[in-house]
Scaffold this motif. Structure first.
Motif, PDB file in Angstrom:
ATOM      1  N   PRO A  81       0.770  -1.365   0.007  1.00 46.10           N
ATOM      2  CA  PRO A  81       0.140  -0.003  -0.011  1.00 46.10           C
ATOM      3  C   PRO A  81       0.957   1.199   0.168  1.00 46.10           C
ATOM      4  CG  PRO A  81       0.049  -1.211   2.087  1.00 46.10           C
ATOM      5  CD  PRO A  81       0.477  -2.035   1.216  1.00 46.10           C
ATOM      6  N   PRO A  82       0.793   2.237  -0.733  1.00 49.29           N
ATOM      7  CA  PRO A  82       1.251   3.683  -0.515  1.00 49.29           C
ATOM      8  C   PRO A  82       0.652   4.489   0.296  1.00 49.29           C
ATOM      9  CG  PRO A  82      -0.651   3.495  -2.229  1.00 49.29           C
ATOM     10  CD  PRO A  82      -0.580   2.181  -1.891  1.00 49.29           C
ATOM     11  N   SER A  83       1.825   5.162   0.942  1.00 50.78           N
ATOM     12  CA  SER A  83       1.746   6.126   1.934  1.00 50.78           C
ATOM     13  C   SER A  83       1.795   7.541   1.657  1.00 50.78           C
ATOM     14  CB  SER A  83       2.768   5.867   3.021  1.00 50.78           C
ATOM     15  OG  SER A  83       2.807   4.606   3.709  1.00 50.78           O
ATOM     16  N   ARG A  84       0.689   8.418   2.199  1.00 50.23           N
ATOM     17  CA  ARG A  84       0.552   9.777   1.768  1.00 50.23           C
ATOM     18  C   ARG A  84       0.277  10.458   3.064  1.00 50.23           C
ATOM     19  NH1 ARG A  84      -3.462  10.852  -2.966  1.00 50.23           N
ATOM     20  NH2 ARG A  84      -2.707  12.893  -2.526  1.00 50.23           N
ATOM     21  N   GLU A  85       0.828  11.906   3.284  1.00 49.43           N
ATOM     22  CA  GLU A  85       0.732  12.620   4.165  1.00 49.43           C
ATOM     23  C   GLU A  85      -0.568  13.336   4.386  1.00 49.43           C
ATOM     24  OE1 GLU A  85       3.167  16.156   6.953  1.00 49.43           O
ATOM     25  OE2 GLU A  85       3.747  15.750   4.964  1.00 49.43           O
ATOM     26  N   ILE A  86      -1.211  13.340   5.329  1.00 51.17           N
ATOM     27  CA  ILE A  86      -2.541  14.164   5.598  1.00 51.17           C
ATOM     28  C   ILE A  86      -2.458  15.122   6.747  1.00 51.17           C
ATOM     29  CG2 ILE A  86      -3.843  12.071   4.369  1.00 51.17           C
ATOM     30  CD1 ILE A  86      -4.992  11.449   7.117  1.00 51.17           C
ATOM     31  N   GLN A  91      -7.378  25.307  12.893  1.00 54.04           N
ATOM     32  CA  GLN A  91      -6.317  24.680  13.724  1.00 54.04           C
ATOM     33  C   GLN A  91      -6.038  23.252  13.662  1.00 54.04           C
ATOM     34  OE1 GLN A  91      -7.218  25.346  18.116  1.00 54.04           O
ATOM     35  NE2 GLN A  91      -5.499  24.251  18.727  1.00 54.04           N
ATOM     36  N   LEU A  92      -4.920  22.982  13.534  1.00 54.01           N
ATOM     37  CA  LEU A  92      -4.495  21.692  13.047  1.00 54.01           C
ATOM     38  C   LEU A  92      -4.696  20.747  14.273  1.00 54.01           C
ATOM     39  CD1 LEU A  92      -2.724  19.685  11.285  1.00 54.01           C
ATOM     40  CD2 LEU A  92      -0.592  20.310  12.626  1.00 54.01           C
ATOM     41  N   LEU A  93      -5.467  19.642  13.986  1.00 56.41           N
ATOM     42  CA  LEU A  93      -5.946  18.525  15.015  1.00 56.41           C
ATOM     43  C   LEU A  93      -5.082  17.300  14.700  1.00 56.41           C
ATOM     44  CD1 LEU A  93      -9.666  18.791  14.587  1.00 56.41           C
ATOM     45  CD2 LEU A  93      -8.379  20.057  16.449  1.00 56.41           C
ATOM     46  N   GLU A 119      -0.859   7.253  11.110  1.00 52.94           N
ATOM     47  CA  GLU A 119       0.459   7.331  12.286  1.00 52.94           C
ATOM     48  C   GLU A 119       0.552   8.787  12.332  1.00 52.94           C
ATOM     49  OE1 GLU A 119       3.767   4.873  11.491  1.00 52.94           O
ATOM     50  OE2 GLU A 119       2.456   2.772  11.459  1.00 52.94           O
ATOM     51  N   SER A 120       0.268   9.490  13.592  1.00 52.62           N
ATOM     52  CA  SER A 120       0.150  10.747  13.733  1.00 52.62           C
ATOM     53  C   SER A 120       1.703  11.249  14.119  1.00 52.62           C
ATOM     54  CB  SER A 120      -0.572  11.214  14.951  1.00 52.62           C
ATOM     55  OG  SER A 120      -0.207  10.700  16.117  1.00 52.62           O
ATOM     56  N   ASP A 121       2.110  12.415  14.058  1.00 53.73           N
ATOM     57  CA  ASP A 121       3.415  12.908  14.626  1.00 53.73           C
ATOM     58  C   ASP A 121       3.686  12.277  15.961  1.00 53.73           C
ATOM     59  OD1 ASP A 121       3.716  13.689  12.067  1.00 53.73           O
ATOM     60  OD2 ASP A 121       3.086  15.798  12.366  1.00 53.73           O
TER      61      ASP A 121
END
Length: 427
Positions: free
Chosen positions: A50-55, A63-65, A86-88
């Motif tokens: 599966p490919p990965s992309r940043e969202i 505001q960034l959630l 997977e979040s930061d």
């Protein structure tokens, strides 16, 4: 077929190119379809990565959630889409989306399947069935494309076959349409030329037999009448002379008919071909009928290749024809013109009308008003033309060049090259 025919016009090359082109198209298409099938098969067998992309996920105020890498998870057809995020901060989230429903989906349809027939369609389009369908379509296209070429060829061959059959059944006037520039067209032209030659020969022989029967009957009737008038008594000198004249006429007629038949048959042996001195031959024949020979414009010799007895017969017939109608001197001129030898036999008779100058060379044709008692049976000039044709020459009638009344017959023959003559004399 003539060697000058362009290579692109040869029929076998055109058929070969059509077949090669069809095979090439079929091969390329099969190779492409096979490659596509193999690639699709390999894709189905290899593990899914599966490919990965940043969202980034923000609230209505901007505001960034949430920010992280989203990876699509494998799922069965019709089960929707699922992403693993997977979040930061190291936390893991799951995003699920329901499967898209097609427009106009009917009750009983398979979820996300687009109708009850989609599975059946996918079955025939998946390898190897999709490859087989494609191969069949391409094969049908090649067959349809080659058919007009082959059919056109067979139609022309069938027309030639029908014409040959009719010709063999006795219809000598049948001819074949001459279309194209390939071997079939060349065969049609050769058949038409042969048919024309055969038809001309048959008509000539029929005319020869019909006229010969009439010409033979005339002297035989005169001989029979003379014998009846004698009544068993000793014939008088006049009767004897008349009978001898009729017998000589019969002998001449039979001889000329046989010679005409041999000249018409190309394969018949009419004599030995050799070098003939045309001036010497003309001099001998002029001395026989007391005609004037003019060779002032000629070299010492004019040699032609041919049968001596036939060339002598041609000149003799022209001289006898001139003597029969001339009321004055007969002049024979022999000279060279443009690499050919010409023999002019000119008389001082009534001449020949322009409309009759071709017909007088037909067998048994006499000018209007000519009498059988004047001599000749109408084959002399016909034999001259046949002899000239056997030697690649010509003969025609024209007016005298000096403006006097009378006719002039011109016999033209090809000369032997000087080099060939010297070589022959050396050997």
């Amino acid at each position: 077929m003539p060697l000058s025919t362009p290579f692109s016009r040869r029929l076998y090359l055109r058929i070969w190119l059509a077949v090669v082109a069809g095979i090439a198209v079929l091969t390329l298409t099969v190779g492409w379809a096979w490659r596509m099938a193999e690639e699709q098969k390999a894709q189905n067998n290899q593990p899914f990565v599966p490919p990965s992309r940043e969202i980034a996920l923000r609230d209505p105020s901007g505001q960034l959630l949430l920010r992280g890498m989203a990876t699509r998870q494998p799922a069965e057809p019709g089960e929707g889409v699922e992403f693993r995020i997977e979040s930061d901060t190291g936390q893991t989230f799951t995003l699920q989306m329901a499967a898209r429903q097609p427009r106009g989906e009917r009750a009983g349809g398979r979820p996300g399947g687009g109708g009850p027939n989609q599975g059946w369609t996918a079955f025939w389009t998946r390898p190897p069935f999709g490859f087989l369908w494609l191969l069949g379509i391409v094969s049908l296209a090649v067959a349809v494309g080659v058919y007009p070429i082959i059919r056109r060829l067979t139609q022309r061959l069938e027309a030639l076959q029908r014409s040959v059959q009719k010709f063999g059944e006795g219809d000598l006037s049948v001819r074949v349409p001459e279309q194209g520039q390939d071997e079939v067209a060349d065969l049609a032209r050769q058949f038409n030329a042969a048919a024309e030659r055969v038809e001309t020969l048959v008509k000539s022989h029929k005319s020869l037999l019909a006229n010969a029967s009439h010409e033979l009957r005339s002297p035989l009737t005169r001989i029979r009448m003379g014998l009846e008038l004698m009544g068993g008594q000793q014939p008088s000198p006049a009767f004897r002379e008349e009978i001898l004249r009729n017998i000589a006429e019969l002998d001449q007629l039979v001889d000329e008919i046989l010679l005409a038949s041999r000249l018409d048959a190309r394969e018949a042996d009419v004599g030995t071909v050799e070098l003939v001195d045309l001036i010497g031959l003309a001099a001998e024949e002029c001395a026989r009928v007391d005609a004037d020979l003019d060779v002032s414009a000629s070299p010492d010799t004019l040699e032609v290749r041919g049968v001596a007895k036939l060339l002598r017969r041609a000149i003799r017939n022209l001289l006898e024809n001139a003597r029969r109608y001339s009321t004055g001197e007969i002049t024979v001129v022999v000279h060279r013109r443009q690499g050919r030898a010409e023999v002019h036999v000119c008389d001082q008779g009534p001449g020949v009308p322009p409309s009759q100058r071709e017909r007088i060379f037909e067998p048994f044709y006499r000018l209007p008003g000519a009498s059988e008692r004047a001599g000749g049976v109408g084959l002399g000039l016909s034999l001259v033309r046949s002899i000239a044709g056997r030697h690649q020459g010509t003969v025609h009638c024209q007016d005298r060049s000096d403006g006097e009344h009378g006719a002039c017959f011109v016999l033209t023959l090809p000369l032997v090259p000087v080099a060939a003559t010297a070589s022959t004399n050396t050997h």
